[in-house]
Design an enzyme around this catalytic site. Structure first.
Site, short mmCIF file in Angstrom:
data_model
loop_
_atom_site.label_atom_id
_atom_site.label_comp_id
_atom_site.label_asym_id
_atom_site.label_seq_id
_atom_site.Cartn_x
_atom_site.Cartn_y
_atom_site.Cartn_z
N LYS A 36 0.88 -1.32 -0.02
CA LYS A 36 -0.12 0.18 0.08
C LYS A 36 0.83 1.30 -0.13
O LYS A 36 1.78 1.49 0.79
CB LYS A 36 -1.02 0.06 1.08
CG LYS A 36 -1.88 -1.56 1.43
CD LYS A 36 -2.62 -1.44 0.04
CE LYS A 36 -3.45 -2.53 0.26
NZ LYS A 36 -4.29 -2.88 -0.70
N ASP A 90 -0.30 -0.79 -4.50
CA ASP A 90 -1.75 -0.16 -4.41
C ASP A 90 -1.88 1.10 -3.98
O ASP A 90 -1.80 1.32 -2.78
CB ASP A 90 -2.55 -1.36 -3.63
CG ASP A 90 -4.14 -1.18 -3.70
OD1 ASP A 90 -4.63 -0.20 -4.54
OD2 ASP A 90 -4.60 -2.31 -3.40
N GLU A 144 -1.82 -0.19 -8.84
CA GLU A 144 -3.21 -0.44 -8.61
C GLU A 144 -4.12 0.77 -8.35
O GLU A 144 -3.60 1.57 -7.28
CB GLU A 144 -3.39 -1.56 -7.68
CG GLU A 144 -5.02 -1.87 -7.41
CD GLU A 144 -4.93 -3.14 -6.47
OE1 GLU A 144 -4.12 -3.89 -6.51
OE2 GLU A 144 -5.98 -3.22 -6.03
N ASP A 183 -9.47 -1.49 -9.53
CA ASP A 183 -10.04 -2.12 -8.41
C ASP A 183 -11.39 -1.38 -7.72
O ASP A 183 -12.40 -1.63 -8.45
CB ASP A 183 -9.08 -2.21 -7.24
CG ASP A 183 -9.65 -2.92 -6.01
OD1 ASP A 183 -10.64 -3.53 -6.14
OD2 ASP A 183 -8.86 -3.47 -4.91
N LYS A 234 -13.96 -9.02 -7.19
CA LYS A 234 -14.17 -9.25 -5.95
C LYS A 234 -16.09 -9.35 -5.91
O LYS A 234 -16.67 -8.61 -6.14
CB LYS A 234 -14.02 -7.95 -4.89
CG LYS A 234 -12.36 -7.69 -5.10
CD LYS A 234 -12.18 -6.64 -4.27
CE LYS A 234 -10.51 -6.38 -4.01
NZ LYS A 234 -10.06 -5.16 -3.22
#
Ligand code: MG
Length: 368
Positions: A165, A194, A218, A241, A265
């Protein structure tokens, strides 16, 4: 076969350590999950779970799942749970939008369909075998040294794919994180950075045109428009995402060359039925995908791992297991678990995870 009863449990799932996204922008220490059992008039019952990753991550929150299922329940009673597409159409008529509400219902229906067909979900979803799926670690943001230490700790547990992250207002710190982590990766390991939509487009372009690392990045910015703007101006492959919810979002991302892959997801897109449609689209256009759930116990993780295992290797990067971050386990020993960096879906009919109601506490609500 008809749905006769829906039973909901609220599960409080504490994280082993508080989680920080995007330079501390989001912090939470527990997840509010909803476990659902659907009973039928033929004795089969199916299980599902819906669990947002905190309530600051997506436009989704734990109590909303239970309120939404309460709204849907009268329309679900009497439906044949094996007709998963029809069940989804009914839910979309009765409650437009709110995809995160519908995922637990959809997963429980797939569980019943699998048991009725005497097939595990990975097979119903098109897979050839219970393929082990590479799992990835999730590295909370921090200094490069802290993050490299977490990656090394994950490597000791068998992880070879990592999601680190990054993202904040300190451009220099993000450049240092990306360059430091990319250079320190153990041989053969891969990392995705991400950003969790924390950058403005100008920040994303500046950071990614400053680093030499060419790892995946991401969700650099909030919207699909912003991410497409960035993708046209950087060399790193982009994974999308949070901004991807409907099939239309995925078609738009493809048309605009906004990404080389997506995260699929079930809870974000509305369940396995819609996640399967997106997976099939992703395979057809050649995207690479992480197939995993937004959050939850090993029950939700296992539903996603069935879909991942049924997806061609060339289109699959890795899958994250949320239950690894939890200090509570409502389905001990069951489902897809990390074994040396891989998770394998159960081979038994349906989902293959059967919670013991005695371990779930008193139901939150029963609809019949
Ligand atoms: Mg992400």
């Amino acid at each position: 076969m008809k749905i006769t009863r829906l039973t909901l449990w609220q599960l409080d799932l504490p994280l082993t350590e508080p989680y920080y996204l995007s330079g501390g922008r989001l912090r939470f220490d527990r997840l509010d999950s909803t476990c659902l059992r659907i009973d039928t008039d033929e004795g089969l019952c199916g299980w599902g779970e819906g669990c947002p990753w905190g309530h600051t991550y997506l436009p989704a929150h734990g109590p909303g799942i239970r309120a939404g299922i309460a709204t849907l329940a009268p329309a679900l009673i009497g439906l044949d749970p094996r007709s998963v597409d029809h069940v989804n159409r009914v839910m979309d008529v009765q409650l437009p939008g709110h995809p995160y509400v519908k995922s637990a219902v959809d997963i429980a229906c797939w569980d019943i369909l699998g048991q009725a067909a005497n097939m595990p979900l990975w097979q119903l979803l098109g897979g050839e075998s219970a393929t082990p799926v590479a799992v990835n670690s999730s590295i909370s943001t921090g200094t490069p040294e802290q993050m490299i230490a977490l990656i090394n700790r994950a490597a000791e547990r068998g992880y070879t794919v990592h999601s680190a992250k990054v993202g904040g207002t300190d451009i220099v710190a993000d450049i240092a994180r990306i360059e430091g982590i990319s250079a320190a990766l153990p041989t053969g390991h891969r990392v995705t950075f991400d950003v969790n939509r924390a950058w403005q487009p100008a920040t994303a372009v500046e950071v990614l045109n400053s680093v030499t690392a060419r790892d995946w990045v991401e969700q650099p910015c909030e919207t699909l428009d912003q991410c497409a703007h960035v993708a046209a101006r950087v060399k790193n492959p982009i994974l999308l995402d949070e901004c991807m919810v409907t099939m239309a979002d995925h078609l738009e991302a493809w048309r605009r060359s906004a990404c080389e892959g997506v995260k699929v997801k079930p809870n974000r897109v509305g369940g396995l039925t819609k996640a399967r449609q997106i997976r099939d689209f992703g395979v057809s256009v050649g995207w690479q995908m992480h197939i995993e759930d937004v959050g939850g116990s090993a029950l939700a993780d296992t539903a996603a791992i069935h879909l991942a295992a049924a997806t061609p290797d060339a289109n699959r990067l890795a899958s994250w297991l949320c239950h690894y971050h939890l200090s509570a386990d409502p389905v001990p020993g069951q489902g897809a678990r990390n074994v040396n960096g891989f998770a394998t879906p159960p081979d038994t009919p349906g989902l293959g995870v059967i919670p013991n109601p005695d371990h779930l506490g008193d139901p939150f609500a029963i609809f019949e």
